[in-house]
Design a protein around this motif. Structure first.
Motif, PDB file in Angstrom:
ATOM      1  N   THR A  90      -4.761  -3.525  19.208  1.00 37.26           N
ATOM      2  CA  THR A  90      -4.938  -2.922  17.888  1.00 37.26           C
ATOM      3  C   THR A  90      -3.879  -3.530  17.231  1.00 37.26           C
ATOM      4  O   THR A  90      -2.865  -4.716  17.725  1.00 37.26           O
ATOM      5  N   TRP A  91      -4.131  -4.916  16.060  1.00 34.77           N
ATOM      6  CA  TRP A  91      -3.060  -5.153  15.456  1.00 34.77           C
ATOM      7  C   TRP A  91      -1.930  -3.905  14.295  1.00 34.77           C
ATOM      8  O   TRP A  91      -3.032  -2.726  14.211  1.00 34.77           O
ATOM      9  N   TRP A  92      -0.865  -3.964  14.182  1.00 32.20           N
ATOM     10  CA  TRP A  92       0.159  -3.364  13.952  1.00 32.20           C
ATOM     11  C   TRP A  92       0.369  -3.766  12.463  1.00 32.20           C
ATOM     12  O   TRP A  92       1.562  -4.380  12.057  1.00 32.20           O
ATOM     13  N   GLU A  93      -0.207  -3.558  11.563  1.00 31.59           N
ATOM     14  CA  GLU A  93      -0.261  -4.079  10.091  1.00 31.59           C
ATOM     15  C   GLU A  93       0.883  -3.118   9.056  1.00 31.59           C
ATOM     16  O   GLU A  93       0.689  -1.661   9.975  1.00 31.59           O
ATOM     17  N   GLY A  94       0.897  -3.551   8.227  1.00 27.02           N
ATOM     18  CA  GLY A  94       1.196  -2.487   7.152  1.00 27.02           C
ATOM     19  C   GLY A  94       3.016  -2.144   7.311  1.00 27.02           C
ATOM     20  O   GLY A  94       3.768  -1.755   6.237  1.00 27.02           O
ATOM     21  N   VAL A  95       3.467  -3.524   7.833  1.00 28.13           N
ATOM     22  CA  VAL A  95       5.043  -3.061   7.688  1.00 28.13           C
ATOM     23  C   VAL A  95       5.650  -3.788   7.103  1.00 28.13           C
ATOM     24  O   VAL A  95       5.403  -5.104   6.977  1.00 28.13           O
ATOM     25  N   ARG A  96       6.858  -3.000   6.300  1.00 31.86           N
ATOM     26  CA  ARG A  96       6.407  -3.322   4.689  1.00 31.86           C
ATOM     27  C   ARG A  96       8.147  -3.118   4.814  1.00 31.86           C
ATOM     28  O   ARG A  96       8.889  -2.617   3.717  1.00 31.86           O
ATOM     29  N   ASN A  97       8.895  -3.204   5.565  1.00 32.05           N
ATOM     30  CA  ASN A  97      10.235  -3.725   5.471  1.00 32.05           C
ATOM     31  C   ASN A  97      10.627  -4.653   6.626  1.00 32.05           C
ATOM     32  O   ASN A  97      10.400  -4.510   7.172  1.00 32.05           O
ATOM     33  N   TYR A  98      12.386  -4.863   5.807  1.00 29.49           N
ATOM     34  CA  TYR A  98      12.332  -6.631   6.560  1.00 29.49           C
ATOM     35  C   TYR A  98      13.534  -6.174   7.113  1.00 29.49           C
ATOM     36  O   TYR A  98      12.501  -7.313   8.538  1.00 29.49           O
ATOM     37  N   GLN A  99      13.776  -5.115   7.860  1.00 27.31           N
ATOM     38  CA  GLN A  99      14.766  -4.939   9.143  1.00 27.31           C
ATOM     39  C   GLN A  99      13.204  -4.504   9.900  1.00 27.31           C
ATOM     40  O   GLN A  99      13.622  -5.428  11.485  1.00 27.31           O
ATOM     41  N   ALA A 100      11.930  -3.990  10.218  1.00 25.06           N
ATOM     42  CA  ALA A 100      10.694  -3.182  10.902  1.00 25.06           C
ATOM     43  C   ALA A 100      10.649  -4.846  10.736  1.00 25.06           C
ATOM     44  O   ALA A 100      10.857  -5.303  12.478  1.00 25.06           O
ATOM     45  N   ARG A 101      10.420  -5.542  10.493  1.00 23.40           N
ATOM     46  CA  ARG A 101      10.100  -7.441   9.718  1.00 23.40           C
ATOM     47  C   ARG A 101      10.589  -8.081  11.468  1.00 23.40           C
ATOM     48  O   ARG A 101      10.008  -8.596  12.397  1.00 23.40           O
ATOM     49  N   ASN A 102      12.033  -8.305  10.651  1.00 24.52           N
ATOM     50  CA  ASN A 102      12.396  -9.407  11.697  1.00 24.52           C
ATOM     51  C   ASN A 102      12.375  -8.548  12.922  1.00 24.52           C
ATOM     52  O   ASN A 102      12.518  -9.465  14.162  1.00 24.52           O
ATOM     53  N   ASN A 103      12.401  -7.740  13.746  1.00 24.50           N
ATOM     54  CA  ASN A 103      11.816  -6.882  14.793  1.00 24.50           C
ATOM     55  C   ASN A 103      11.143  -7.576  15.804  1.00 24.50           C
ATOM     56  O   ASN A 103      10.997  -7.836  16.551  1.00 24.50           O
ATOM     57  N   MET A 104      10.203  -7.232  14.793  1.00 22.61           N
ATOM     58  CA  MET A 104       8.866  -7.254  14.850  1.00 22.61           C
ATOM     59  C   MET A 104       8.323  -9.536  15.640  1.00 22.61           C
ATOM     60  O   MET A 104       7.734  -9.207  16.628  1.00 22.61           O
ATOM     61  N   VAL A 105       9.056  -9.703  14.679  1.00 17.48           N
ATOM     62  CA  VAL A 105       9.257 -10.899  14.587  1.00 17.48           C
ATOM     63  C   VAL A 105       9.782 -11.907  15.998  1.00 17.48           C
ATOM     64  O   VAL A 105       9.270 -12.763  16.870  1.00 17.48           O
ATOM     65  N   GLN A 106      10.717 -10.873  16.084  1.00 13.19           N
ATOM     66  CA  GLN A 106      11.175 -10.614  17.978  1.00 13.19           C
ATOM     67  C   GLN A 106      10.582 -10.998  18.815  1.00 13.19           C
ATOM     68  O   GLN A 106      10.432 -11.526  20.384  1.00 13.19           O
ATOM     69  N   MET A 107       9.242 -10.284  19.004  1.00  9.22           N
ATOM     70  CA  MET A 107       8.809  -9.773  20.333  1.00  9.22           C
ATOM     71  C   MET A 107       8.306 -10.594  20.713  1.00  9.22           C
ATOM     72  O   MET A 107       7.307 -12.005  20.351  1.00  9.22           O
ATOM     73  N   LYS A 108       7.910 -11.329  21.941  1.00  9.43           N
ATOM     74  CA  LYS A 108       7.243 -11.720  23.181  1.00  9.43           C
ATOM     75  C   LYS A 108       6.222 -11.454  23.887  1.00  9.43           C
ATOM     76  O   LYS A 108       6.189  -9.705  24.026  1.00  9.43           O
ATOM     77  N   VAL A 109       5.013 -11.712  23.863  1.00  7.46           N
ATOM     78  CA  VAL A 109       4.065 -11.403  24.678  1.00  7.46           C
ATOM     79  C   VAL A 109       3.835 -10.525  25.954  1.00  7.46           C
ATOM     80  O   VAL A 109       5.125 -11.076  26.695  1.00  7.46           O
ATOM     81  N   GLY A 110       3.886  -9.673  25.904  1.00 10.72           N
ATOM     82  CA  GLY A 110       4.457  -8.896  27.234  1.00 10.72           C
ATOM     83  C   GLY A 110       5.744  -8.034  27.165  1.00 10.72           C
ATOM     84  O   GLY A 110       5.521  -6.810  28.228  1.00 10.72           O
ATOM     85  N   ASP A 111       6.116  -8.037  26.581  1.00  5.64           N
ATOM     86  CA  ASP A 111       7.558  -6.988  25.861  1.00  5.64           C
ATOM     87  C   ASP A 111       6.731  -5.607  25.943  1.00  5.64           C
ATOM     88  O   ASP A 111       5.771  -5.570  25.415  1.00  5.64           O
ATOM     89  N   ARG A 112       7.479  -4.822  26.002  1.00  6.97           N
ATOM     90  CA  ARG A 112       7.093  -3.377  26.770  1.00  6.97           C
ATOM     91  C   ARG A 112       7.746  -2.677  25.092  1.00  6.97           C
ATOM     92  O   ARG A 112       8.551  -2.662  24.623  1.00  6.97           O
ATOM     93  N   VAL A 113       6.443  -0.674  25.270  1.00 10.44           N
ATOM     94  CA  VAL A 113       6.404  -0.639  23.556  1.00 10.44           C
ATOM     95  C   VAL A 113       6.359   0.595  24.208  1.00 10.44           C
ATOM     96  O   VAL A 113       5.052   1.080  24.619  1.00 10.44           O
ATOM     97  N   LEU A 114       7.153   1.463  23.518  1.00  7.55           N
ATOM     98  CA  LEU A 114       7.225   3.167  23.715  1.00  7.55           C
ATOM     99  C   LEU A 114       6.092   3.152  21.967  1.00  7.55           C
ATOM    100  O   LEU A 114       7.394   3.037  21.067  1.00  7.55           O
ATOM    101  N   PHE A 115       5.444   4.038  22.002  1.00  8.00           N
ATOM    102  CA  PHE A 115       4.378   4.819  20.926  1.00  8.00           C
ATOM    103  C   PHE A 115       5.118   5.759  20.782  1.00  8.00           C
ATOM    104  O   PHE A 115       4.973   7.052  21.144  1.00  8.00           O
ATOM    105  N   TYR A 116       5.090   5.919  19.727  1.00  3.14           N
ATOM    106  CA  TYR A 116       6.506   6.838  18.858  1.00  3.14           C
ATOM    107  C   TYR A 116       5.275   7.448  17.654  1.00  3.14           C
ATOM    108  O   TYR A 116       4.792   6.969  16.256  1.00  3.14           O
ATOM    109  N   HIS A 117       5.414   8.985  17.980  1.00  5.11           N
ATOM    110  CA  HIS A 117       4.828   9.920  16.525  1.00  5.11           C
ATOM    111  C   HIS A 117       5.215   9.977  15.628  1.00  5.11           C
ATOM    112  O   HIS A 117       6.133  11.073  15.647  1.00  5.11           O
ATOM    113  N   SER A 118       5.277   9.635  14.631  1.00  6.48           N
ATOM    114  CA  SER A 118       6.194  10.544  13.661  1.00  6.48           C
ATOM    115  C   SER A 118       5.642  11.041  12.690  1.00  6.48           C
ATOM    116  O   SER A 118       4.092  10.668  12.576  1.00  6.48           O
ATOM    117  N   ASN A 119       6.099  11.606  11.927  1.00  3.08           N
ATOM    118  CA  ASN A 119       5.640  13.750  10.738  1.00  3.08           C
ATOM    119  C   ASN A 119       4.274  13.955  11.700  1.00  3.08           C
ATOM    120  O   ASN A 119       3.509  14.366  11.304  1.00  3.08           O
TER     121      ASN A 119
END
Length: 150
Positions: free
Chosen positions: A24-53
């Motif tokens: 899936t594409w991870w659309e809708g991030v509208r927070n600069y700090q979160a975006r800046n983290n996302m821009v650092q991501m490289k292919v192969g990086d691993r992600v914990l998928f967190y259920h909020s709310n």
DNA sequence: GCCAACGTTGGC
DNA sequence: GCCAACGTTGGC
């Protein structure tokens, strides 16, 4: 290789949805700090998928980055709930990545268990609960993956 | 549904 | 550039 935690409300998009879609594409991030983290991501990086709310809130599975940051075109779509009039073609402002399903935990690793674990006390999740895309240490990732049975 | 924590906006 | 007002997140 880096490790991350990404939040999604399961009513909007859950680990089960990702298991079905595979990517899936991870659309809708509208927070600069979160975006800046996302821009650092490289292919192969691993992600914990967190259920909020969610009941209970917690890490529901694992994913990996399969496409690095590119313009989030929903920001320029006036019919999208993620529309941002300040986003332009020259300056898209918001980015997204693609992630691929890796594993769904049999049982969600609840936030309560994460908070109880002294080895996880430095996690951003525990200290700045609002940030929706956060870096995770390799050690922390390993502990949570193990708690989830992976 | 409440509300604390935090981020963003916009007037000055 | 400050900061009050406002909006959002997300656990409880």
């Amino acid at each position: 290789m880096n490790h991350w935690l990404m939040k999604s409300e399961p009513e909007a998009y859950s680990i089960g949805d990702l298991e079905r879609d595979r990517i899936t594409w991870w659309e809708g991030v509208r927070n600069y700090q979160a975006r800046n983290n996302m821009v650092q991501m490289k292919v192969g990086d691993r992600v914990l998928f967190y259920h909020s709310n969610a009941k209970p809130p917690g890490v529901a599975g694992l994913a990996r980055v399969v496409k690095e940051a590119y313009a989030d075109h929903f920001a320029r779509d006036a019919s999208s709930k993620y529309f941002d009039p300040k986003s332009t073609e020259d300056n898209p402002r918001w980015q997204m990545v693609d992630v691929e399903f890796e594993a769904k935990f049999t049982d969600v690793v609840g936030l309560d268990r994460i908070k109880e674990n002294e080895s996880l006390a430095d996690m951003v999740l525990v200290n700045n609960s609002r940030l929706s895309v956060q870096p995770v240490k390799k050690r922390e990732f390993g502990i949570i993956a193990k708690m989830g049975g992976c």
